[in-house]
Design a protein around this motif. Sequence first.
Motif, PDB file in Angstrom:
ATOM      1  N   ALA A  72      -7.514  25.524   8.303  1.00 19.15           N
ATOM      2  CA  ALA A  72      -8.294  24.296   8.457  1.00 19.15           C
ATOM      3  C   ALA A  72      -7.697  23.502   9.610  1.00 19.15           C
ATOM      4  N   VAL A  73      -8.516  22.692  10.260  1.00 21.16           N
ATOM      5  CA  VAL A  73      -8.069  21.866  11.377  1.00 21.16           C
ATOM      6  C   VAL A  73      -8.389  20.411  11.055  1.00 21.16           C
ATOM      7  N   ASP A  74      -7.404  19.516  11.241  1.00 18.65           N
ATOM      8  CA  ASP A  74      -7.669  18.098  10.985  1.00 18.65           C
ATOM      9  C   ASP A  74      -8.260  17.427  12.221  1.00 18.65           C
ATOM     10  N   LYS A  75      -8.575  16.143  12.116  1.00 18.84           N
ATOM     11  CA  LYS A  75      -9.279  15.459  13.203  1.00 18.84           C
ATOM     12  C   LYS A  75      -8.409  15.295  14.445  1.00 18.84           C
ATOM     13  N   ASP A  76      -7.099  15.461  14.294  1.00 19.20           N
ATOM     14  CA  ASP A  76      -6.187  15.346  15.420  1.00 19.20           C
ATOM     15  C   ASP A  76      -5.838  16.698  16.039  1.00 19.20           C
ATOM     16  N   GLY A  77      -6.488  17.742  15.558  1.00 20.74           N
ATOM     17  CA  GLY A  77      -6.292  19.064  16.128  1.00 20.74           C
ATOM     18  C   GLY A  77      -5.131  19.846  15.551  1.00 20.74           C
ATOM     19  N   PHE A  78      -4.531  19.355  14.454  1.00 25.03           N
ATOM     20  CA  PHE A  78      -3.437  20.086  13.819  1.00 25.03           C
ATOM     21  C   PHE A  78      -4.017  21.186  12.926  1.00 25.03           C
ATOM     22  N   LEU A  79      -3.391  22.354  12.988  1.00 23.78           N
ATOM     23  CA  LEU A  79      -3.860  23.522  12.249  1.00 23.78           C
ATOM     24  C   LEU A  79      -3.048  23.696  10.977  1.00 23.78           C
ATOM     25  N   TYR A  80      -3.754  23.896   9.843  1.00 22.99           N
ATOM     26  CA  TYR A  80      -3.132  24.123   8.542  1.00 22.99           C
ATOM     27  C   TYR A  80      -3.443  25.553   8.108  1.00 22.99           C
ATOM     28  N   VAL A  81      -2.418  26.252   7.646  1.00 21.74           N
ATOM     29  CA  VAL A  81      -2.564  27.645   7.226  1.00 21.74           C
ATOM     30  C   VAL A  81      -1.961  27.800   5.833  1.00 21.74           C
ATOM     31  N   ILE A  82      -2.679  28.468   4.937  1.00 25.00           N
ATOM     32  CA  ILE A  82      -2.129  28.765   3.620  1.00 25.00           C
ATOM     33  C   ILE A  82      -2.014  30.267   3.461  1.00 25.00           C
ATOM     34  N   HIS A  83      -0.904  30.708   2.888  1.00 23.96           N
ATOM     35  CA  HIS A  83      -0.793  32.112   2.512  1.00 23.96           C
ATOM     36  C   HIS A  83      -0.641  32.209   0.998  1.00 23.96           C
ATOM     37  N   GLU A  84      -0.877  33.413   0.488  1.00 25.78           N
ATOM     38  CA  GLU A  84      -0.789  33.586  -0.965  1.00 25.78           C
ATOM     39  C   GLU A  84       0.637  33.364  -1.446  1.00 25.78           C
ATOM     40  N   GLY A  85       1.582  33.904  -0.735  1.00 26.02           N
ATOM     41  CA  GLY A  85       2.982  33.722  -1.096  1.00 26.02           C
ATOM     42  C   GLY A  85       3.426  34.624  -2.229  1.00 26.02           C
ATOM     43  N   ARG A  86       4.719  34.791  -2.361  1.00 27.30           N
ATOM     44  CA  ARG A  86       5.301  35.635  -3.401  1.00 27.30           C
ATOM     45  C   ARG A  86       5.802  34.752  -4.538  1.00 27.30           C
ATOM     46  N   ILE A  95       2.108  26.492   2.595  1.00 30.35           N
ATOM     47  CA  ILE A  95       1.236  25.846   3.576  1.00 30.35           C
ATOM     48  C   ILE A  95       2.069  25.457   4.793  1.00 30.35           C
ATOM     49  N   PHE A  96       1.531  25.782   5.993  1.00 30.23           N
ATOM     50  CA  PHE A  96       2.239  25.532   7.242  1.00 30.23           C
ATOM     51  C   PHE A  96       1.334  24.756   8.193  1.00 30.23           C
ATOM     52  N   VAL A  97       1.923  23.866   8.951  1.00 24.95           N
ATOM     53  CA  VAL A  97       1.164  22.992   9.848  1.00 24.95           C
ATOM     54  C   VAL A  97       1.674  23.193  11.273  1.00 24.95           C
ATOM     55  N   PHE A  98       0.719  23.295  12.216  1.00 24.13           N
ATOM     56  CA  PHE A  98       1.036  23.499  13.625  1.00 24.13           C
ATOM     57  C   PHE A  98       0.308  22.452  14.463  1.00 24.13           C
ATOM     58  N   ASP A  99       0.954  22.000  15.544  1.00 24.00           N
ATOM     59  CA  ASP A  99       0.314  21.005  16.402  1.00 24.00           C
ATOM     60  C   ASP A  99      -0.742  21.672  17.285  1.00 24.00           C
ATOM     61  N   PRO A 100      -1.505  20.901  18.064  1.00 25.93           N
ATOM     62  CA  PRO A 100      -2.580  21.486  18.876  1.00 25.93           C
ATOM     63  C   PRO A 100      -2.102  22.515  19.898  1.00 25.93           C
ATOM     64  N   ASN A 101      -0.806  22.541  20.199  1.00 26.55           N
ATOM     65  CA  ASN A 101      -0.255  23.551  21.110  1.00 26.55           C
ATOM     66  C   ASN A 101       0.294  24.764  20.372  1.00 26.55           C
ATOM     67  N   GLY A 102       0.125  24.797  19.065  1.00 25.26           N
ATOM     68  CA  GLY A 102       0.583  25.936  18.279  1.00 25.26           C
ATOM     69  C   GLY A 102       2.017  25.868  17.836  1.00 25.26           C
ATOM     70  N   LYS A 103       2.677  24.728  18.004  1.00 23.61           N
ATOM     71  CA  LYS A 103       4.069  24.571  17.610  1.00 23.61           C
ATOM     72  C   LYS A 103       4.169  24.192  16.137  1.00 23.61           C
TER      73      LYS A 103
END
Length: 367
Positions: A72-86, A95-103
């Motif tokens: 999912a992407v928020d209004k500021d361009g940050f990317l949220y990723v969820i994995h199933e996890g162990r 859940i991991f969050v990355f800035d608009p440059n992928g950091k």
Amino acid sequence: MSQSKQTQTRRDFLKTTAAGTTAALFGAPAIHAGTKTDSRIVLGSGDYQYEVQHNCVKLPSKFTWQTTHNVAVDKDGFLYVIHEGRANQTDHPSIFVFDPNGKYVRSFGKQFQGGGHGLEVRQEGNEQFVYVTAYQHLKTFAKLDLKGETVWQKYAPMESKVYAEGEAEHPKKVWGRDRFLPTNFAFHNDGGFYLADGYGAYQIHRYDKEGKWQFAFGGKGKEDGKFNLPHGLWIDNRPDREASVVVADRANARLQWFTLDGKHLETMTGFILPANLDTHKEVLLVPDLASRITLLGPDNIVIAHLGQDPEWEKAMKTAKPRMRETPNKWQAGRFVHPHDACFDQDGNIFVAEWVATGRITKLKRLS
């Protein structure tokens, strides 16, 4: 139906749902246009061309991908990723969050390890919130703030009267049509939302803005208005269309549209295993678990099937071990199992694939 007949494991479940779609899985025609220029791979054609950027985000070395599921992407361009996890790595975030440059920016959600699934970001007034579903043994859904603090967390809506006794109070890793295994959300403009019980009772639940259950529709079946794994859903509010709920009826290989109060409107076939949905302006995006991304125009005519061709279809079908288990055989510009995809505000597409090593791809729009 007796309890013994309704109870099944995830492995048994995948076998039974796949059986009905195997014949069609690799037989659908694909529309694919791709070029390679100066090491760039471009998919699509005309007004819908995308540069492929696989593995566009990376985790810090202290973390590992554990089957990526949703983006999912928020209004500021940050990317949220969820994995199933162990489930046995209880201190690892899901859940991991990355800035608009992928950091990489931050991570949270260790409470969803072993069952992390659906993920959406929603603007509510001046704030944004993360909505999460978790299946397997967790059987829950929650609303978090952007830092991961829990606003509320809920379990099976027992008032719907479709779930086994104790399903909300004592969830266990049991599958069946009387079990609660939520997959994804869609958001009503009145502040409420819809929740797909994609792996459990095959119901779409409607909640109000306070998070109170209102009604449900669906159930198992092949006829219009029924489902066989309603995995994803969205509010289709594209221009010149009355807002409706569109559901990715995955194992029935189709999309279905409903009024906001759950009445069936339309069914569209011709998919393989449609998994989720998103919209941007006039386009409806359909990630297909069987190796492609489909774009539909305002009249639901296919604009493109991205990332798939006959030879890749064949490889996906015949590879042993399975292609999702052999990343050294993956090809640039091809998808393995797109489980979710979403647009950002500029019309770029982010794709999360159902693979154990994790893969997040950015499709950068060129035109």
